[in-house]
Motif scaffolding. Structure first.
Motif, short mmCIF file in Angstrom:
data_model
loop_
_atom_site.label_atom_id
_atom_site.label_comp_id
_atom_site.label_asym_id
_atom_site.label_seq_id
_atom_site.Cartn_x
_atom_site.Cartn_y
_atom_site.Cartn_z
N UNK A 1 40.88 7.93 38.20
CA UNK A 1 42.28 7.74 38.61
C UNK A 1 43.25 8.11 37.49
N UNK A 2 43.00 7.69 36.23
CA UNK A 2 43.89 8.17 35.16
C UNK A 2 43.95 9.69 35.08
N UNK A 3 42.81 10.36 35.23
CA UNK A 3 42.81 11.83 35.19
C UNK A 3 43.60 12.41 36.35
N UNK A 4 43.49 11.80 37.52
CA UNK A 4 44.27 12.26 38.67
C UNK A 4 45.76 12.13 38.40
N UNK B 1 40.31 13.07 44.19
CA UNK B 1 39.11 12.35 43.75
C UNK B 1 38.29 12.03 44.98
N UNK B 2 37.06 12.54 45.02
CA UNK B 2 36.15 12.25 46.13
C UNK B 2 34.94 11.54 45.54
N UNK B 3 35.04 10.22 45.47
CA UNK B 3 34.03 9.41 44.78
C UNK B 3 33.79 8.08 45.47
N UNK C 1 37.55 1.25 54.85
CA UNK C 1 36.88 2.54 54.83
C UNK C 1 37.02 3.23 53.49
N UNK C 2 36.52 4.44 53.42
CA UNK C 2 36.51 5.23 52.20
C UNK C 2 37.29 6.52 52.44
N UNK C 3 38.22 6.83 51.55
CA UNK C 3 39.03 8.03 51.67
C UNK C 3 39.01 8.86 50.40
N UNK C 4 39.60 10.05 50.48
CA UNK C 4 39.78 10.91 49.31
C UNK C 4 41.12 10.55 48.68
N UNK C 5 41.12 10.31 47.38
CA UNK C 5 42.34 9.90 46.68
C UNK C 5 43.11 11.11 46.17
N UNK C 6 44.44 11.05 46.30
CA UNK C 6 45.33 12.06 45.72
C UNK C 6 46.43 11.33 44.95
N UNK C 7 47.11 12.05 44.10
CA UNK C 7 48.20 11.45 43.34
C UNK C 7 49.30 10.97 44.28
N UNK C 8 49.93 9.87 43.92
CA UNK C 8 51.02 9.32 44.73
C UNK C 8 52.05 10.41 45.05
#
Length: 305
Positions: free
Chosen positions: A126-129, A137-139, A263-270
């Protein structure tokens, strides 16, 4: 924090065992069990029926997303973690592999754009994102109130169901609540599964164990009539060598978000709606075409759903 289950991962009859310290149910940013805190009262289901399909499909065909404008999107730099099989891990050559990695590649193929995948320690993702070192981030990060404060998410692409398992002779595809009356049910003490069991199946007899492995061993030895726990972990155990072919799912699955997560999702920057909408569209298209299903069944030969 991340929300994820413990797995006994299985590849071609090879069993991967995760450390016992990893907890059973999905929770936020870090692997641990969901505590048995005060939970909303839910009426018991009239019948515990089998899943309508053997794979996850959390997309509504009536809510087809519009194709996004991809003119400003030339590539997506995915990030994932280094050691979470079967979802993401490094192979013998050090290259990223796993369900999430293959899904990222399918997304980029659907979008017809360049895709890169870099591996990082989970706590750095998340910091890198947020430092723009990648777009997504797909983790297997769980979608919940805590994680949404740090990142935005796509629609969930899978959830972790709760399931009952029993010895094969007792593993009926439909499991009615009255069948559980007086039955001993192995469950991890202090977990969301225990809380759900006590709230909805008050006539059953929960038997608490320290670990998910202990509940499964008790079932195999006949010390309990059922186990109730993480459906994905149970699917690997049922299909792996440790079960000795003893057991199968019974009834279910259960998805109550108050207990088992959203559930589980793919994270993107705000605020990165360009990437988020592109990923949502690609995920829907992969599901609609059956490519998501093919990928899921390749990794999960005994479906947890």
């Amino acid at each position: 924090m991340r929300v994820l289950p413990i797995f006994v991962a299985h590849y071609h009859k090879k069993v991967w065992k995760w450390p016992a310290a990893i907890a059973v149910a999905a929770i936020a940013w870090g692997v641990a069990s969901i505590p048995a805190v005060a939970q909303p009262h839910l009426p018991p289901p009239r019948e515990l029926a089998p899943a309508p399909s053997p794979y996850p499909g959390f997309w509504d065909p009536k809510r087809r997303p519009e194709r996004p404008d991809l003119s400003r999107l030339s590539q997506i730099r995915f990030m994932t973690e280094t050691d979470y099989p079967p979802f993401n891990y490094a192979n013998q050559d050090g290259h990223p592999v796993g369900f999430n990695v293959d899904l990222a590649r399918l997304i980029c193929d659907e979008l017809k754009i360049t895709c890169t995948i870099q591996m990082r320690r989970f706590d750095t993702l998340v910091p890198a994102l947020n430092e723009n070192r990648g777009e997504a981030v797909i983790a297997s990060i769980a979608v919940n109130a805590a994680t949404r404060k740090a990142v935005d998410f796509t629609d969930p692409y899978y959830r972790v169901p709760a399931r009952f398992a029993a010895l094969k002779a007792a593993a009926t595809p439909v499991l009615k609540p009255e069948q559980l009356e007086g039955k001993k049910i192995g469950v991890v003490g202090g977990s969301a599964h225990e809380a759900y069991l006590k709230a909805l199946f008050t006539e059953a007899q929960p038997v608490a164990y320290l670990t998910a492995d202990a509940t499964r061993d008790a079932l195999r030895r006949g010390e309990v009539d059922y186990v109730f726990g993480d459906g994905i972990a149970l699917s690997f155990w049922i299909n792996g060598t440790d079960s000795g072919g003893c057991c199968a799912f019974a009834g279910g699955p259960f998805f109550e978000s108050q207990y088992f997560g959203e559930g589980v999702g793919i994270a993107v920057k705000k605020g990165n709606e360009t990437v988020r909408q592109a990923l949502n569209w690609a995920l829907f298209r992969l599901w609609e075409k059956g490519r998501f299903t093919d990928l899921w069944l390749r990794y999960f030969p005994v479906s947890p759903f």
